[in-house]
Write an enzyme that holds these catalytic residues in place. Sequence first.
Site, PDB file in Angstrom:
ATOM      1  N   GLU A  57       0.816  -1.218   0.000  1.00  0.00           N
ATOM      2  CA  GLU A  57       0.000   0.000   0.000  1.00  0.00           C
ATOM      3  C   GLU A  57       0.848   1.265   0.000  1.00  0.00           C
ATOM      4  O   GLU A  57       0.629   2.192   0.770  1.00  0.00           O
ATOM      5  CB  GLU A  57      -0.959  -0.007   1.195  1.00  0.00           C
TER       6      GLU A  57
ATOM      7  N   ASP B  22      -8.046  -9.086   4.465  1.00  0.00           N
ATOM      8  CA  ASP B  22      -7.819  -7.918   5.304  1.00  0.00           C
ATOM      9  C   ASP B  22      -8.846  -7.762   6.421  1.00  0.00           C
ATOM     10  O   ASP B  22      -9.725  -6.912   6.327  1.00  0.00           O
ATOM     11  CB  ASP B  22      -7.826  -6.662   4.412  1.00  0.00           C
TER      12      ASP B  22
ATOM     13  N   GLU C 227     -12.339  -1.818  12.271  1.00  0.00           N
ATOM     14  CA  GLU C 227     -12.387  -1.133  10.973  1.00  0.00           C
ATOM     15  C   GLU C 227     -13.489  -1.695  10.076  1.00  0.00           C
ATOM     16  O   GLU C 227     -14.166  -0.939   9.380  1.00  0.00           O
ATOM     17  CB  GLU C 227     -11.022  -1.287  10.283  1.00  0.00           C
TER      18      GLU C 227
HETATM   19  O1  GCW Z   1      -6.996  -2.814   6.606  1.00  0.00           O
HETATM   20  C1  GCW Z   1      -6.055  -2.021   5.967  1.00  0.00           C
HETATM   21  C2  GCW Z   1      -6.348  -0.649   6.442  1.00  0.00           C
HETATM   22  C3  GCW Z   1      -5.166   0.291   6.392  1.00  0.00           C
HETATM   23  C4  GCW Z   1      -3.982  -0.403   7.050  1.00  0.00           C
HETATM   24  C5  GCW Z   1      -3.694  -1.681   6.313  1.00  0.00           C
HETATM   25  C6  GCW Z   1      -2.540  -2.452   6.941  1.00  0.00           C
HETATM   26  C7  GCW Z   1      -2.239   0.590   8.339  1.00  0.00           C
HETATM   27  O2  GCW Z   1      -7.416  -0.129   5.707  1.00  0.00           O
HETATM   28  O3  GCW Z   1      -5.522   1.464   7.050  1.00  0.00           O
HETATM   29  O4  GCW Z   1      -2.851   0.438   7.095  1.00  0.00           O
HETATM   30  O5  GCW Z   1      -4.806  -2.522   6.357  1.00  0.00           O
HETATM   31  O6  GCW Z   1      -2.825  -3.387   7.686  1.00  0.00           O
HETATM   32  O7  GCW Z   1      -1.399  -2.143   6.701  1.00  0.00           O
END
Ligand code: GCW
Length: 702
Positions: A294, A368, A396
């Site tokens: 990311e 995720d 989240e």
């Molecule tokens: O779930 C996603 C989140 C990001 C996060 C990423 C990760 C810290 O939306 O905000 O970044 O995972 O775990 O690196």
Amino acid sequence: MCFGLANHALAEDGYDLWLRYQPLESAARARYAPRIAALVAPGESATIRAAVDELDRGYRGMFGQPLARRQVVQDGAVLVARAGAPLLAGLELPFAKLGNGGYLIRSATLHGKRVTIIAGNTDQGALYGVFRFLKLIQTGQPIDALDIADAPKLQVRVLNHWDNLNGHVERGYAGLSIWDWQKLPRFNDPRYTDYARANAAIGINGTVLTNVNANADILRPDYLEKVKALAAVFRPYGIRVYLTARFSAPIELGGLKTADPLDPQVRAWWKSKIDEIYTVIPDFGGLLVKANSEGQPGPADYHRTHAEGANMLADALAPHHGIVMWRAFVYAAENAEDRHKQAYTEFQPLDGKFRDNVLVQVKNGAIDFQPREPFHPLFGAMPHTPLMMEFQITKEYLGFATHLAYLGTMWEEALSADTHRPGSVAKVLETQVEPGAVTGMAGVANIGNDRNWSGSQFDQANWYAFGRFAWDPEAKADAVARDWARMTWGNDPAVVGPVLRMMMGSREAVVDYMTPLGLGHQMATGHHYGPGPWIADLKRPEWNPVYYARAAPDGIGFDRTRTGSDALSQYAPEVAKAWGSLDTVPDSLLLWFHHVPWDYRMKSGRTLWDALVIHYDTGVDHVRAMQADWAGLRGKVDAQRWAEVRDFLAIQLDEAIWWRDASIAYFQSIAKRPLPAGHKPPAHDLDYYKAITTPYAPGQAG
Ligand code: GCW
């Protein structure tokens, strides 16, 4: 004077977490008093002092008076000591099994006096024992004939704070960061001590202070002084500090032209930075890294592997006994491979290539932190590499702070899953890859500066449960919930029963109204607040909810069998076989692994479409049931916390209905089938739901 007032009449805001130490009823006080008549604690370390302070605080709260401290043993004394203390001489106590962090609590006779011994091989173990002893009283357990021995099954039990230096918490729903970098190091908020107490009480022994989307500035000398101040507060409680390392820090802070892990100057920069950290914080824990994920920099920027990147840091940390936690959460921008497969593809071939002081940190599922995911195929697939679990405590993807969702059941599901490689995920985590190898678990914290720490009263349960699962990955979610409920809401069975019922069904309810039957990521863009199953226009395919559900006129679901992406081939053959067959895949993972027609007959005899709709409604119904349970507790718990939970449940119901209606409106536009009898159509048409925007939803990245 508040005698005569029932506890629940006193105002509470949740600040005290599981350390409330409410006054005991007089019968309980009378029952316990002979067994906790005095304290004998010969050690003088800061940790023993913390243990003594906690016992004293707990005793004052529950018994309404100070606990007498004595030098010599008397009847009813509680002894807090370390193995080898002269006080324990002559007693045959089984210290060998306890390791560093374990403890025993024993009722015994010493010099003719009836005493309770709380002891460990280390002061830290004794401190954990004190918290356990206090818990016994808090939860109304007998303490007359104790014979408890307990030790953590994992070594590194850490919180990961996704906290930025400006106070914003990524995916945080409990206010701002509790770290007040601006006022540190001069001002140590007393809250830091309470944070340490709360964590030590549940066995957490480390904290990563900063976001994995890292800022190199945390490694500047002025910030290290601030970190040092926090480390000093946490030290007596056995909590080490860790930081996140931005891989490009040698460029940003060191002025180098590259961050190539094989470049001698880069290596020298990290070595000297890490030496510097240890000069400031001699017991610094180590570094956590998110690399090439990311948008974060990493070794791949220089065509190096994750192992080469991690090992460079590991080499610099090794002389100080520090560790690297290197995240496996990667998926590449230009990679068309099913996102489910990418971390395995990249990491599995590196098995055995990491230094001994590297732990690869793997999220529980391959995508995720979704409300439900199958376990990550890397567990069990890297037998020569220590793997640590990463759970997300902050919700989240499970309704932020206002949805009541107890995650203990989710974690038990992940940890008890059988990898067939062999053993459960829990066993994979617990088994050292070689003698002396490190083991661990990380939890992305849900802590902020809200008075109640976690954004809601019930989200405290997730912080609590994380500690318990990190201590014992084979823990049972219901037993953990029961302990939490008793410490948080009281021991009245008329309270504990409904609270447990609410908690134990709560995560499944979220799954039902957000992502039933194995659907993944259906959340709105960016903030992930609310439904967005129709979203299809984001740059990268795997950012779009349509990528996961693949709803089309012919059916719904992601084919991950051999006819599809074949992600199943990354699991052991037994797992691949069970999940790969429509006859044996559980309903809960059906659409994760299979694309099936809308009229597909479920085991229940219903069509898939009907079953889908029914799941959404089941989720909403559970929220209503929680509301009814909670309404019945009015007056049985304190008014302030009761009202907050009531209001949050009302928000949850609104949002559950929003999720249900928006999802059904969207999927029905594709399935083109009527709703099963008795199930109401969505309140609005699809365009209405598509038009909802919430640009200021909390916790966003960046
Ligand atoms: O779930 C996603 C989140 C990001 C996060 C990423 C990760 C810290 O939306 O905000 O970044 O995972 O775990 O690196």
